[in-house]
Scaffold this active site. Structure first.
Site, PDB file in Angstrom:
ATOM      1  N   LYS A   1       0.857  -1.193   0.000  1.00  8.96           N
ATOM      2  CA  LYS A   1       0.000   0.000   0.000  1.00  8.96           C
ATOM      3  C   LYS A   1       0.894   1.244   0.000  1.00  8.96           C
ATOM      4  O   LYS A   1       1.471   1.620   1.014  1.00  8.96           O
ATOM      5  CB  LYS A   1      -0.922   0.047   1.218  1.00  8.96           C
TER       6      LYS A   1
ATOM      7  N   GLU B   1       9.351   1.098  10.833  1.00 10.03           N
ATOM      8  CA  GLU B   1      10.421   2.090  10.646  1.00 10.03           C
ATOM      9  C   GLU B   1       9.730   3.437  10.757  1.00 10.03           C
ATOM     10  O   GLU B   1       8.921   3.782   9.900  1.00 10.03           O
ATOM     11  CB  GLU B   1      11.054   1.967   9.257  1.00 10.03           C
TER      12      GLU B   1
ATOM     13  N   CYS C   1      13.766  10.614   6.777  1.00 12.81           N
ATOM     14  CA  CYS C   1      13.635  10.191   8.179  1.00 12.81           C
ATOM     15  C   CYS C   1      14.943  10.381   8.937  1.00 12.81           C
ATOM     16  O   CYS C   1      14.933  10.635  10.131  1.00 12.81           O
ATOM     17  CB  CYS C   1      13.164   8.755   8.240  1.00 12.81           C
TER      18      CYS C   1
ATOM     19  N   GLU D   1       9.371  16.108  14.980  1.00 17.43           N
ATOM     20  CA  GLU D   1       9.794  15.886  13.594  1.00 17.43           C
ATOM     21  C   GLU D   1       9.011  16.817  12.674  1.00 17.43           C
ATOM     22  O   GLU D   1       7.782  16.772  12.631  1.00 17.43           O
ATOM     23  CB  GLU D   1       9.542  14.422  13.208  1.00 17.43           C
TER      24      GLU D   1
HETATM   25  P1  NAD Z   1       2.435   8.511   7.602  1.00 21.72           P
HETATM   26  O1  NAD Z   1       2.655   7.760   8.855  1.00 21.72           O
HETATM   27  O2  NAD Z   1       1.470   9.616   7.594  1.00 21.72           O
HETATM   28  O3  NAD Z   1       1.950   7.521   6.439  1.00 21.72           O
HETATM   29  C1  NAD Z   1       2.708   6.383   6.095  1.00 21.72           C
HETATM   30  C2  NAD Z   1       1.783   5.369   5.446  1.00 21.72           C
HETATM   31  O4  NAD Z   1       0.835   4.935   6.419  1.00 21.72           O
HETATM   32  C3  NAD Z   1       0.983   5.915   4.277  1.00 21.72           C
HETATM   33  O5  NAD Z   1       0.902   4.930   3.268  1.00 21.72           O
HETATM   34  C4  NAD Z   1      -0.387   6.164   4.898  1.00 21.72           C
HETATM   35  O6  NAD Z   1      -1.451   6.114   3.979  1.00 21.72           O
HETATM   36  C5  NAD Z   1      -0.473   5.028   5.888  1.00 21.72           C
HETATM   37  N1  NAD Z   1      -1.426   5.231   6.998  1.00 21.72           N
HETATM   38  C6  NAD Z   1      -1.772   6.403   7.583  1.00 21.72           C
HETATM   39  N2  NAD Z   1      -2.695   6.181   8.548  1.00 21.72           N
HETATM   40  C7  NAD Z   1      -2.913   4.849   8.586  1.00 21.72           C
HETATM   41  C8  NAD Z   1      -3.761   3.990   9.355  1.00 21.72           C
HETATM   42  N3  NAD Z   1      -4.555   4.462  10.306  1.00 21.72           N
HETATM   43  N4  NAD Z   1      -3.728   2.670   9.111  1.00 21.72           N
HETATM   44  C9  NAD Z   1      -2.910   2.150   8.169  1.00 21.72           C
HETATM   45  N5  NAD Z   1      -2.121   2.906   7.384  1.00 21.72           N
HETATM   46  C10 NAD Z   1      -2.111   4.235   7.591  1.00 21.72           C
HETATM   47  O7  NAD Z   1       3.888   8.971   7.127  1.00 21.72           O
HETATM   48  P2  NAD Z   1       4.261   9.837   5.855  1.00 21.72           P
HETATM   49  O8  NAD Z   1       3.817  11.234   6.102  1.00 21.72           O
HETATM   50  O9  NAD Z   1       3.812   9.130   4.617  1.00 21.72           O
HETATM   51  O10 NAD Z   1       5.856   9.758   5.885  1.00 21.72           O
HETATM   52  C11 NAD Z   1       6.620  10.558   6.690  1.00 21.72           C
HETATM   53  C12 NAD Z   1       7.036   9.796   7.929  1.00 21.72           C
HETATM   54  O11 NAD Z   1       7.723   8.605   7.552  1.00 21.72           O
HETATM   55  C13 NAD Z   1       8.000  10.556   8.798  1.00 21.72           C
HETATM   56  O12 NAD Z   1       7.637  10.427  10.134  1.00 21.72           O
HETATM   57  C14 NAD Z   1       9.337   9.858   8.542  1.00 21.72           C
HETATM   58  O13 NAD Z   1      10.270   9.970   9.560  1.00 21.72           O
HETATM   59  C15 NAD Z   1       8.901   8.466   8.324  1.00 21.72           C
HETATM   60  N6  NAD Z   1       9.914   7.712   7.587  1.00 21.72           N
HETATM   61  C16 NAD Z   1      10.642   6.793   8.284  1.00 21.72           C
HETATM   62  C17 NAD Z   1      11.638   6.064   7.647  1.00 21.72           C
HETATM   63  C18 NAD Z   1      12.428   5.036   8.382  1.00 21.72           C
HETATM   64  O14 NAD Z   1      13.003   4.161   7.735  1.00 21.72           O
HETATM   65  N7  NAD Z   1      12.500   5.064   9.701  1.00 21.72           N
HETATM   66  C19 NAD Z   1      11.870   6.256   6.287  1.00 21.72           C
HETATM   67  C20 NAD Z   1      11.101   7.202   5.602  1.00 21.72           C
HETATM   68  C21 NAD Z   1      10.105   7.914   6.277  1.00 21.72           C
END
Ligand code: NAD
Length: 499
Positions: free
Chosen positions: A192, A268, A303, A402
């Site tokens: 997804k 992650e 991240c 963040e």
């Molecule tokens: P997000 O958590 O908003 O969304 C990530 C994914 O989760 C998306 O596909 C979203 O549709 C889905 N999602 C959201 N709510 C959900 C729910 N209730 N149930 C299931 N799925 C759901 O994050 P983002 O804004 O897409 O990305 C930014 C974040 O990702 C930052 O916090 C960043 O630090 C993190 N990130 C972490 C790493 C790592 O490896 N640690 C790498 C890249 C990004």
């Protein structure tokens, strides 16, 4: 290899691009069962790129059923590892063969510079799949140290149906880090992508099929987190949920797993990484250049971004000046211009968040020394200047929360102990860097830092050979390297007593 293109040539290619926004379930591109779509808007110029299938529970049901059936059939799960390897190697090759198209989709969809997408994201995604495929027929089981009349076999088996939920900042790379080890170990996968950047994932599905991955083994469900993401996370027949994204959503996914079938959950999540510069750093110019790229690369939507710059007081003022100078190269530009290093912010919501935090920094009393403005509004795109705050205290919100944009907080320190205490005073523990010529300071600091990756005298090193993941609320488990296989396999002990 791709031919070098000018901005105009990239724009021509963009105009001729056919973009498919459908879901990919059981070997078929198809609309969402409900017929619902959402418009994918480019942050480059505000243009609508495609209508994308807005999947929900019904599509999740269909995909999970297909994934389970093909898993049970053994068509993929029971292939010899060397056979899965051949298919995945072809998948990686196809990604490279479609390099220009994939880079362009990524650039238009989430705003990153075309040169980054072309020379960074596409090869890194292909490399993740290629490296993992190459490894899969070289990992062995174990034999326990048994008495003479017994045999204890310790083997790994695929878990079953894996759902992978990924973010928008590196859509292809984040997907590749999950699907490569999941598929290599024989699982069926449902990917997804983020609703903010679904296009390359959909393209990946067709390329995977072309490479020979059987129908149902790799499915892609575009849609929102609270609809299809939640449906997958709560599903009783999903065995494993792997996620990259925010800490808030990561916590929610653990709850969903507890409310359903206790599926394995690997996360992650976020970061607020400290980049510690001692006055005896071997090369201050290099440290300043890397402190700039650590906050500006990918518009700071990383991240592991080096968002907290901890500088020894004796050099702080001079060093902040050097970072400001280095950031001049990171002035936002048109993402399709091959010379651009800093592109567009993914969407209006994220831009608003960044601008809000810049205001918060000012109201908290931090000193704005670089940037701070939205720019290039006339393009219809979403751009913000790399921004530096000096005189930040670690307790300010700009230093503890963040932001996920190009906003740097500079914090002074006087001793190594103080630097370590500040660095570790965070709910996150994803990455950290330390710059010093003293091997003792370097190693003592590296050991004391509570972070999954620590870099000495550079920022953001490592490759597929090193595990990647977080301490504390940055997550659990590791992507990349052979350690990634732990997420996607169950360990079985088979014990035989000889008669
Ligand atoms: P997000 O958590 O908003 O969304 C990530 C994914 O989760 C998306 O596909 C979203 O549709 C889905 N999602 C959201 N709510 C959900 C729910 N209730 N149930 C299931 N799925 C759901 O994050 P983002 O804004 O897409 O990305 C930014 C974040 O990702 C930052 O916090 C960043 O630090 C993190 N990130 C972490 C790493 C790592 O490896 N640690 C790498 C890249 C990004």
């Amino acid at each position: 290899m791709s031919t070098p293109r000018t901005q105009q040539q990239w724009q021509q290619l963009a105009a001729s691009l056919t973009i498919n926004g459908q879901a990919y379930i059981n070997g078929r591109l198809q609309p969402a069962i409900s017929g619902e779509t959402f418009t994918c808007i480019s942050p480059v110029d505000g243009r609508g790129l495609a209508e994308v299938a807005s999947c929900d529970l019904a599509d999740a049901e269909l995909a999970v059923t297909a994934a389970r059936q093909v898993f049970e059939s053994g068509k993929w799960s029971q292939l010899a590892p060397v056979q899965r390897k051949q298919v995945l190697l072809r998948f990686a090759e196809l990604i490279l063969e479609h390099r220009d198209e994939l880079a362009l989709l990524e650039c238009l969809d989430m705003g990153k510079p075309i040169s980054n997408a072309l020379n960074g994201d596409v090869p890194a995604a292909a490399r993740a799949i290629n490296w993992t495929a190459e490894a899969i027929d070289k990992v062995y089981g174990e034999l326990a140290t048994t008495p003479h009349n017994q045999v204890g076999m310790i083997s790994r088996e695929p878990i079953g149906v894996v759902a992978a939920i990924v973010p928008w900042n590196f859509p292809m790379i984040m997907a590749a880090w999950k699907i490569a080890p999941a598929l290599a170990t024989g699982n069926s996968v449902i990917l997804k992508p983020s609703e903010k950047s679904p296009l390359t994932a959909i393209r990946f599905a067709a390329l995977a099929a072309e490479a020979g991955i059987p129908a149902g083994v790799f499915n892609v469900l575009p849609g929102y987190g609270h609809t299809v993401g939640k449906a997958l996370a709560l599903h009783m027949d999903v065995d494993c949920l792997v996620f990259t994204g925010s800490t808030a959503v990561a916590k929610q996914l653990m709850i969903y797993a507890g409310q359903s079938n206790m599926k394995r959950v690997w996360l992650e999540a976020g970061g607020k990484s400290p980049n510690i510069v001692f006055s005896d750093a071997p090369n201050l110019a290099k440290a300043a250049a890397e402190a700039a790229s650590a906050i500006a690369y990918n518009q700071g939507e990383v991240c592991t971004a080096g968002t907290r710059l901890l500088v020894e007081e004796s050099i702080r003022e001079r060093f902040v000046g050097m970072v400001g100078e280095a950031l001049k190269a990171w002035k936002p530009g048109h993402p399709l211009d091959p010379a651009t290093m800093s592109g567009a912010i993914v969407d209006q919501q994220q831009l608003d968040r960044i601008i809000d935090y810049i205001g918060i920094g000012q109201s908290e009393g931090a000193r704005l020394v670089e940037g701070g403005q939205q720019v290039m509004q006339e393009t219809g795109g979403l751009f913000v200047q790399p921004t530096v705050f000096d005189g930040v205290s670690n307790r300010m919100r700009i230093a503890s929360e963040e932001i996920f944009g190009p906003v740097l907080s500079v914090i002074g320190f006087t001793t190594a102990e103080e630097a370590i205490a500040i660095a570790n005073d965070s709910i996150y523990g994803l990455a950290a860097a330390v710059w010093t010529s003293d091997i003792n300071t370097a190693m003592k600091t590296a050991k004391a830092l509570r972070a999954g990756s620590v870099w000495i005298n550079h920022y953001d090193g490592g490759d597929m050979t090193a595990p990647f993941g977080g301490f504390k609320q940055s997550g659990n488990g590791r992507d990349k390297s052979l350690h990634a296989f732990d997420k996607y396999t169950e360990l079985k002990a088979t014990w035989l007593v000889l008669e």
